[in-house]
Design a protein around this motif. Sequence first.
Motif, PDB file in Angstrom:
ATOM      1  N   VAL A 165       1.846  34.437  -8.617  1.00  0.00           N
ATOM      2  CA  VAL A 165       1.165  33.891  -7.676  1.00  0.00           C
ATOM      3  C   VAL A 165       1.444  34.968  -6.304  1.00  0.00           C
ATOM      4  CG1 VAL A 165       1.021  31.731  -5.894  1.00  0.00           C
ATOM      5  CG2 VAL A 165       1.761  31.778  -8.162  1.00  0.00           C
ATOM      6  N   ALA A 166       1.861  35.538  -6.040  1.00  0.00           N
ATOM      7  CA  ALA A 166       2.455  36.675  -5.016  1.00  0.00           C
ATOM      8  C   ALA A 166       0.913  37.503  -5.025  1.00  0.00           C
ATOM      9  CB  ALA A 166       3.808  37.184  -5.248  1.00  0.00           C
ATOM     10  N   PHE A 167       0.747  38.258  -6.357  1.00  0.00           N
ATOM     11  CA  PHE A 167      -0.999  38.918  -6.925  1.00  0.00           C
ATOM     12  C   PHE A 167      -1.407  38.761  -6.107  1.00  0.00           C
ATOM     13  CE2 PHE A 167      -4.177  39.672  -9.605  1.00  0.00           C
ATOM     14  CZ  PHE A 167      -4.438  41.108  -9.554  1.00  0.00           C
ATOM     15  N   LEU A 168      -1.917  37.291  -6.391  1.00  0.00           N
ATOM     16  CA  LEU A 168      -3.201  36.814  -5.973  1.00  0.00           C
ATOM     17  C   LEU A 168      -3.512  36.225  -4.770  1.00  0.00           C
ATOM     18  CD1 LEU A 168      -3.104  33.197  -8.804  1.00  0.00           C
ATOM     19  CD2 LEU A 168      -4.761  35.712  -8.850  1.00  0.00           C
ATOM     20  N   ASP A 169      -2.023  36.352  -4.230  1.00  0.00           N
ATOM     21  CA  ASP A 169      -2.163  35.754  -2.559  1.00  0.00           C
ATOM     22  C   ASP A 169      -2.727  37.031  -2.025  1.00  0.00           C
ATOM     23  OD1 ASP A 169      -1.676  33.385  -2.781  1.00  0.00           O
ATOM     24  OD2 ASP A 169       0.355  32.449  -2.478  1.00  0.00           O
ATOM     25  N   ALA A 170      -1.662  38.050  -2.380  1.00  0.00           N
ATOM     26  CA  ALA A 170      -1.922  39.593  -1.717  1.00  0.00           C
ATOM     27  C   ALA A 170      -3.642  39.840  -1.846  1.00  0.00           C
ATOM     28  CB  ALA A 170      -1.093  40.365  -2.135  1.00  0.00           C
ATOM     29  N   VAL A 171      -4.323  39.622  -2.316  1.00  0.00           N
ATOM     30  CA  VAL A 171      -5.311  40.217  -2.828  1.00  0.00           C
ATOM     31  C   VAL A 171      -6.299  39.485  -2.217  1.00  0.00           C
ATOM     32  CG1 VAL A 171      -7.406  40.756  -4.666  1.00  0.00           C
ATOM     33  CG2 VAL A 171      -5.418  41.029  -5.027  1.00  0.00           C
ATOM     34  N   SER A 172      -6.085  38.049  -2.481  1.00  0.00           N
ATOM     35  CA  SER A 172      -7.198  37.137  -1.282  1.00  0.00           C
ATOM     36  C   SER A 172      -7.173  36.696   0.347  1.00  0.00           C
ATOM     37  CB  SER A 172      -6.998  35.441  -2.518  1.00  0.00           C
ATOM     38  OG  SER A 172      -5.309  35.165  -2.117  1.00  0.00           O
ATOM     39  N   ALA A 173      -5.671  37.123   0.685  1.00  0.00           N
ATOM     40  CA  ALA A 173      -5.600  37.465   1.580  1.00  0.00           C
ATOM     41  C   ALA A 173      -6.596  38.398   2.993  1.00  0.00           C
ATOM     42  CB  ALA A 173      -3.802  38.000   2.084  1.00  0.00           C
ATOM     43  N   ARG A 174      -6.654  39.607   1.182  1.00  0.00           N
ATOM     44  CA  ARG A 174      -8.013  40.598   2.295  1.00  0.00           C
ATOM     45  C   ARG A 174      -9.369  40.515   2.297  1.00  0.00           C
ATOM     46  NH1 ARG A 174      -4.249  44.645   1.398  1.00  0.00           N
ATOM     47  NH2 ARG A 174      -5.265  45.875   2.767  1.00  0.00           N
ATOM     48  N   LEU A 229      -2.189  56.858 -11.905  1.00  0.00           N
ATOM     49  CA  LEU A 229      -1.341  56.637 -13.223  1.00  0.00           C
ATOM     50  C   LEU A 229       0.426  57.279 -12.836  1.00  0.00           C
ATOM     51  CD1 LEU A 229      -3.582  58.858 -15.058  1.00  0.00           C
ATOM     52  CD2 LEU A 229      -3.358  56.674 -14.825  1.00  0.00           C
ATOM     53  N   ASP A 230       0.793  56.619 -11.690  1.00  0.00           N
ATOM     54  CA  ASP A 230       2.062  56.495 -11.594  1.00  0.00           C
ATOM     55  C   ASP A 230       3.006  55.973 -12.737  1.00  0.00           C
ATOM     56  OD1 ASP A 230       1.968  58.475  -9.822  1.00  0.00           O
ATOM     57  OD2 ASP A 230       2.074  56.778  -7.341  1.00  0.00           O
ATOM     58  N   LEU A 242       7.307  50.792  -7.989  1.00  0.00           N
ATOM     59  CA  LEU A 242       5.912  50.332  -7.834  1.00  0.00           C
ATOM     60  C   LEU A 242       5.122  49.909  -7.988  1.00  0.00           C
ATOM     61  CD1 LEU A 242       6.454  53.012 -10.833  1.00  0.00           C
ATOM     62  CD2 LEU A 242       5.011  53.996  -9.163  1.00  0.00           C
ATOM     63  N   PHE A 243       4.675  48.676  -8.758  1.00  0.00           N
ATOM     64  CA  PHE A 243       3.915  47.491  -8.973  1.00  0.00           C
ATOM     65  C   PHE A 243       3.485  46.456  -7.157  1.00  0.00           C
ATOM     66  CE2 PHE A 243       3.402  42.591  -8.121  1.00  0.00           C
ATOM     67  CZ  PHE A 243       2.490  43.046  -8.802  1.00  0.00           C
ATOM     68  N   HIS A 244       4.730  46.412  -6.645  1.00  0.00           N
ATOM     69  CA  HIS A 244       4.747  46.235  -5.128  1.00  0.00           C
ATOM     70  C   HIS A 244       3.781  46.613  -4.650  1.00  0.00           C
ATOM     71  CE1 HIS A 244       6.279  42.311  -5.833  1.00  0.00           C
ATOM     72  NE2 HIS A 244       7.127  42.909  -6.390  1.00  0.00           N
ATOM     73  N   ALA A 245       3.725  48.103  -4.848  1.00  0.00           N
ATOM     74  CA  ALA A 245       3.591  48.842  -3.750  1.00  0.00           C
ATOM     75  C   ALA A 245       1.374  49.405  -4.286  1.00  0.00           C
ATOM     76  CB  ALA A 245       3.662  50.761  -4.236  1.00  0.00           C
ATOM     77  N   ALA A 246       1.521  49.602  -5.515  1.00  0.00           N
ATOM     78  CA  ALA A 246      -0.071  49.478  -6.014  1.00  0.00           C
ATOM     79  C   ALA A 246      -0.497  48.598  -5.279  1.00  0.00           C
ATOM     80  CB  ALA A 246       0.524  49.779  -7.747  1.00  0.00           C
ATOM     81  N   LEU A 247      -0.103  47.170  -5.662  1.00  0.00           N
ATOM     82  CA  LEU A 247      -0.401  46.132  -4.757  1.00  0.00           C
ATOM     83  C   LEU A 247      -0.742  46.073  -3.440  1.00  0.00           C
ATOM     84  CD1 LEU A 247      -1.589  42.880  -4.845  1.00  0.00           C
ATOM     85  CD2 LEU A 247       0.723  42.803  -5.580  1.00  0.00           C
ATOM     86  N   GLU A 248      -0.123  46.807  -2.803  1.00  0.00           N
ATOM     87  CA  GLU A 248      -0.264  46.872  -1.463  1.00  0.00           C
ATOM     88  C   GLU A 248      -1.452  47.921  -1.282  1.00  0.00           C
ATOM     89  OE1 GLU A 248      -0.225  46.650   2.637  1.00  0.00           O
ATOM     90  OE2 GLU A 248       0.919  45.597   1.064  1.00  0.00           O
ATOM     91  N   PHE A 288      -9.932  52.355 -11.785  1.00  0.00           N
ATOM     92  CA  PHE A 288      -8.265  52.493 -11.296  1.00  0.00           C
ATOM     93  C   PHE A 288      -6.962  51.696 -11.493  1.00  0.00           C
ATOM     94  CE2 PHE A 288     -11.360  49.525  -8.799  1.00  0.00           C
ATOM     95  CZ  PHE A 288     -10.204  47.771  -8.870  1.00  0.00           C
ATOM     96  N   LEU A 289      -6.058  50.767 -10.946  1.00  0.00           N
ATOM     97  CA  LEU A 289      -5.086  50.619 -11.076  1.00  0.00           C
ATOM     98  C   LEU A 289      -5.593  49.151 -11.119  1.00  0.00           C
ATOM     99  CD1 LEU A 289      -2.614  49.864 -11.940  1.00  0.00           C
ATOM    100  CD2 LEU A 289      -1.700  51.432  -9.946  1.00  0.00           C
ATOM    101  N   ILE A 290      -5.421  48.135 -11.781  1.00  0.00           N
ATOM    102  CA  ILE A 290      -5.596  47.214 -11.352  1.00  0.00           C
ATOM    103  C   ILE A 290      -4.087  46.090 -10.924  1.00  0.00           C
ATOM    104  CG2 ILE A 290      -6.169  44.247 -11.872  1.00  0.00           C
ATOM    105  CD1 ILE A 290      -8.429  46.018 -13.031  1.00  0.00           C
TER     106      ILE A 290
END
Length: 876
Positions: free
Chosen positions: A747-756, A830-831, A557-563, A701-703
């Motif tokens: 770090v994966a969370f930071l990299d996924a956001v900063s890549a956008r 809210l998943d 769920l976390f990775h889906a939400a991050l995407e 919204f979900l952070i």
Amino acid sequence: MEKAEKAEQAVNEGEHQVCDEGDRVWSGSWVAERLGVELVGDDRLTGLLGLALRRNPKRAHLLVSNVLGKHVPQSPSVVYGHGVELGRRVRELLGAEEAGRAVVLGYAETATGLGHSVADGLGLAPYLHSTRRPVAGVAAAGGFEESHSHATSHLLLPEDPALLGGDGPLVLVDDEFSTGNTVLNTVRDLHQRYPRRRYVVVALVDMRSAADAGRLEEFAREIGARVDLVAAASGTVRLPDGVLEKGQELVARYESESAGEGSSAGAAPSRSLAQFPAPPDSGVAVEAGQETVSPGARGTARPAPTDPHPDDNGTAPHATRIDLHWPANLPDGARHGFTPAHRARLEAALPAMAARIAEALPRNARRVHILGFEELMYAPLRLARELERSADIEVRYSTTTRSPVLAVDDPGYAIRTRLAFPAHDDPADGPGERYAYNVAGAGFDAVVVVVDSAGDTPALHAPDGLPARLAAHTPRVLLAVIPSYAPERPSMLPEPLRGPAFSSYAPEEVGWLLQDLSDVTLEAPTEEREEAIQSGGAHYAESLPVEYQPSEQYQELFHAALEDSAARIAQAVGVVTETVLAERSPRPVLVSLARAGTPVGILMRRWAQHRHGLDLPHYAVSIVRGRGIDANALRWLARHHDPRDVVFVDGWTGKGAITRELARALEEFEKSDGITGFDPEIAVLADPGSCVRTYGTREDFLIPSACLNSTVSGLISRTVLRADLVGPDDFHGAKFYRELAGTDVSVAFLDAVSARFPEVADAACAQAKELLATDRSPTWEGWAAVERISEEYAIHDVNLVKPGVGETTRVMLRRVPWKVLARAGAGSDLDHVRLLAEQRGVPVEEVDGLPYTCVGLIHPKYTRGATGADGKAVSV
């Protein structure tokens, strides 16, 4: 009062005092005629300056200021007014924003009071002056040489080294700007340690040659900074060939003549002053715009008092002490720094202190002199000005000095009399003579000597000390002693913790102003913690919950939400960062509230680097509800950065409790430490509660960083504040969960956001521009909703109501949840909450019209099963 008002009016109109109608002799004519020295430049020069001869092998002449209050007794309103006016001109030059970030630096000993006055005119500017007095336990933050002076070495001894560490303008104040060497030496030393973009040089007179002026401009280009100059008047000194040798010969001849006439070292005029009667006033009235010249020291020398008040032993004391009741812990000057808070305390205390001086004066005193002490210029000046304003007497002000100058009793010479006395403050460069000029023979009914306690020594009270010398020339000598300010030795706070030793973040991404408690067992079962917290037996910050270990389904769920949300988060990061750069500071110091704020602070730092090429400092500090922010962390920040550049960062707002906590804590810190400048406004990624002005979005919204605990926050625990672990000189604590590295996604969370960032940059900048033009005042609608929910569900404690997706997630992971209120129709945001609720057996209740996406309710009055059949809290 009337005379003081006239004096201040004269300054406000730009006038300077002049000599009497019957005596229009320029006080530099004696030297000019004998040495061929010329002043060339503004018409105001001869009103501002006279000339004298130095006893100095490096320079023959001395420019003697009529408005500085050093060698020539002058109206304190005139002295103070000139400095304040220069400060106002600096403010106009810099503009309000830059002036608000400026620091003022004055030169010892002559310009210490002038620099103070410039800082007052500039506004809320902290002030520091150099000193020639080393202070035990205070390390020098810099130093420089004054090549032409008789005493060259200057020390910079700020109590708070951060005073020099900001990048706002540095305003350097001296009485005269002659060659520029002193300023160049200062800037060269400071720029290497604390580089900045702009300097402003301030002086009463700019007397540089064209070549010297060019040197300053060349130096500014060399260091890549802008250097401006502000002066009351400008010109040059023309010196004929051989002037140094001629001057030395002249000094030797006149001093020999003076010794032959039997003049003592105590008062050394070349001729009697009796031929010059005391003037009825300090100067003649002139039309607006006319230039004026100080009359200098004139008048009949007063005999020593024949019936002084004896002490208990029947001996005649040389001075009567006055207890000023100086405010406790208020610096006597700016040797270690003088802040706007110090200035406000002094302003409040001045009327009462001046009244004590007035009470101690002889009843028939009409002409009174306030005599300061070398570097101690500002406090005596302000006391003199307050006395001038409040009492119906003529007040003059000057200070003692180290400078050896020839005294010649001639109307065309600036130094008419000299009192010599031994140094009385145990100077580092050894014993020697000190001087008070133009005081003897000036017809003062009383002289008030103002010294700091370091100068209140047996040498001061010796038979050849200053009060004894003065007693021969005035009926009454009074002594006011101001406590010498002793800086507290700073606590030895450690440097910030950094990864990989502490946290999984790269060391440059964040410095943690925390202490490492990784080896301490702090975790307790969630139910035990909740019962202890709600019963009042423990504070939530005294222990840690057992770290939640996410299931495989939850991690998916976390990775889906991050995407799904990475681009939306990236845009919000861009909006809040652009807002901070535009409104708060062009080079902010990001200070995240650990730990939820830390990933957001890192993302803001990355945005500033990506979009603007800025390498912003970033720290994480602890704030605890009900206990405030870590005061030691604030002290560390204030010593290393300008507090005005600090921007506090958090992940999101719920009801705004931390926003209010921070404001209260900073107000208390300002009162306790006297450190000002920290802005309580928090910058957040999301502000669903409408609690702040600086935000990326107000959507709830979900952070994804809210979905997990330490494994999305650099493997750092929530912060800990417990008396047996955190002492008064310690940072708050936290743990580094190295053992969870296998599930770390920080770090994966930071990299996924900063890549956008590249794809959202334009939209983020446009949105920030729109927000900057709108009214973003907080409405606190979230707080109102929480109060309503607290009453509706019979909880009666807003601390148990956690609004918003982020806060609800925290309830599910760290507390004992009672139920979740979800806005009807809330979707995938809210998943993860629904999954956590299912795993913990917590009901999810859909509610129409909920202002948040969801609200988490902590179990009220938790003792285990404390709810009634209707689902409301049991009243106990």
